[in-house]
Design a protein around this motif. Sequence first.
Motif, mmCIF file in Angstrom:
data_model
loop_
_atom_site.group_PDB
_atom_site.id
_atom_site.type_symbol
_atom_site.label_atom_id
_atom_site.label_comp_id
_atom_site.label_asym_id
_atom_site.label_seq_id
_atom_site.Cartn_x
_atom_site.Cartn_y
_atom_site.Cartn_z
ATOM 1 N N ALA A 40 0.849 -1.183 0.000
ATOM 2 C CA ALA A 40 0.000 0.000 0.000
ATOM 3 C C ALA A 40 0.891 1.241 0.000
ATOM 4 C CB ALA A 40 -0.905 -0.005 1.230
ATOM 5 N N PRO A 41 0.367 2.376 -0.457
ATOM 6 C CA PRO A 41 1.179 3.612 -0.485
ATOM 7 C C PRO A 41 1.741 3.938 0.892
ATOM 8 C CG PRO A 41 -0.841 3.923 -1.721
ATOM 9 C CD PRO A 41 -0.963 2.588 -1.030
ATOM 10 N N GLY A 42 3.051 4.181 0.932
ATOM 11 C CA GLY A 42 3.693 4.563 2.183
ATOM 12 C C GLY A 42 3.941 3.423 3.144
ATOM 13 N N LYS A 43 3.649 2.199 2.716
ATOM 14 C CA LYS A 43 3.838 1.049 3.605
ATOM 15 C C LYS A 43 4.796 0.051 2.988
ATOM 16 C CE LYS A 43 -0.613 1.303 5.986
ATOM 17 N NZ LYS A 43 -1.804 0.534 6.426
ATOM 18 N N GLN A 44 5.313 -0.835 3.849
ATOM 19 C CA GLN A 44 6.206 -1.887 3.374
ATOM 20 C C GLN A 44 5.409 -2.982 2.667
ATOM 21 O OE1 GLN A 44 8.469 -3.190 6.847
ATOM 22 N NE2 GLN A 44 10.189 -1.935 6.173
ATOM 23 N N ARG A 45 6.069 -3.661 1.757
ATOM 24 C CA ARG A 45 5.451 -4.798 1.093
ATOM 25 C C ARG A 45 5.271 -5.915 2.121
ATOM 26 N NH1 ARG A 45 7.679 -6.282 -4.816
ATOM 27 N NH2 ARG A 45 7.438 -4.013 -4.885
ATOM 28 N N GLU A 46 4.105 -6.557 2.094
ATOM 29 C CA GLU A 46 3.829 -7.606 3.063
ATOM 30 C C GLU A 46 3.301 -8.843 2.354
ATOM 31 O OE1 GLU A 46 0.566 -6.861 5.743
ATOM 32 O OE2 GLU A 46 -0.649 -5.921 4.206
ATOM 33 N N LEU A 85 -13.962 -7.486 0.572
ATOM 34 C CA LEU A 85 -12.858 -6.525 0.487
ATOM 35 C C LEU A 85 -13.148 -5.268 1.294
ATOM 36 C CD1 LEU A 85 -11.957 -7.081 -3.235
ATOM 37 C CD2 LEU A 85 -10.335 -7.220 -1.341
ATOM 38 N N LYS A 86 -12.069 -4.724 1.849
ATOM 39 C CA LYS A 86 -12.131 -3.526 2.677
ATOM 40 C C LYS A 86 -11.260 -2.431 2.050
ATOM 41 C CE LYS A 86 -12.310 -6.461 6.813
ATOM 42 N NZ LYS A 86 -11.660 -6.776 8.111
ATOM 43 N N PRO A 87 -11.542 -1.172 2.342
ATOM 44 C CA PRO A 87 -10.680 -0.106 1.805
ATOM 45 C C PRO A 87 -9.209 -0.300 2.168
ATOM 46 C CG PRO A 87 -12.696 0.843 2.656
ATOM 47 C CD PRO A 87 -12.731 -0.617 3.009
ATOM 48 N N GLU A 88 -8.935 -0.884 3.321
ATOM 49 C CA GLU A 88 -7.540 -1.092 3.723
ATOM 50 C C GLU A 88 -6.847 -2.204 2.939
ATOM 51 O OE1 GLU A 88 -10.235 -1.003 5.725
ATOM 52 O OE2 GLU A 88 -10.043 -2.429 7.396
ATOM 53 N N ASP A 89 -7.592 -2.905 2.085
ATOM 54 C CA ASP A 89 -6.978 -3.886 1.184
ATOM 55 C C ASP A 89 -6.423 -3.229 -0.067
ATOM 56 O OD1 ASP A 89 -9.687 -6.097 2.003
ATOM 57 O OD2 ASP A 89 -7.625 -6.194 2.769
ATOM 58 N N THR A 90 -6.666 -1.938 -0.236
ATOM 59 C CA THR A 90 -6.151 -1.220 -1.397
ATOM 60 C C THR A 90 -4.628 -1.264 -1.417
ATOM 61 O OG1 THR A 90 -8.051 0.267 -1.518
ATOM 62 C CG2 THR A 90 -5.989 1.053 -2.483
ATOM 63 N N ALA A 91 -4.068 -1.739 -2.531
ATOM 64 C CA ALA A 91 -2.625 -1.910 -2.652
ATOM 65 C C ALA A 91 -2.298 -2.422 -4.049
ATOM 66 C CB ALA A 91 -2.113 -2.909 -1.609
ATOM 67 N N VAL A 92 -1.021 -2.439 -4.356
ATOM 68 C CA VAL A 92 -0.544 -3.184 -5.517
ATOM 69 C C VAL A 92 -0.234 -4.600 -5.043
ATOM 70 C CG1 VAL A 92 1.197 -3.374 -7.322
ATOM 71 C CG2 VAL A 92 0.413 -1.113 -6.574
#
Length: 112
Positions: A40-46, A85-92
């Motif tokens: 997600a923007p500004g976060k580490q890849r998980e 799905l939740k908005p917090e699932d938004t990511a590449v």
Amino acid sequence: QVQLVESGGGLVQAGGSLRLSCAGSGIFFRFNAMGWYRQAPGKQRELVAAMTSGGILNYSDSVKGRFTISRDNAQNLLYLQMNSLKPEDTAVYYCRVIGGAWGQGTQVTVSS
């Protein structure tokens, strides 16, 4: 040369579903541990979901019960079914051979 290509991302409303696919060349998924990651923007890849060559599954707590990783050995495809799905699932979202090659990623956007 190993190549991974993800598809299936897009824009979906909260509560909706998407299925991501990962097509591989130069590698057989069934002989390797495979994973789906997200960033997600500004976060580490998980790591969100993983499957061993023997079919053992593992999920992050944030997606457990909502996401399902699977593979099609005949088609050499890896899937990530994403439900509720939740908005917090938004990511590449990225497909990866654990410890090895990455795909280019596919964007998932969940609107509230």
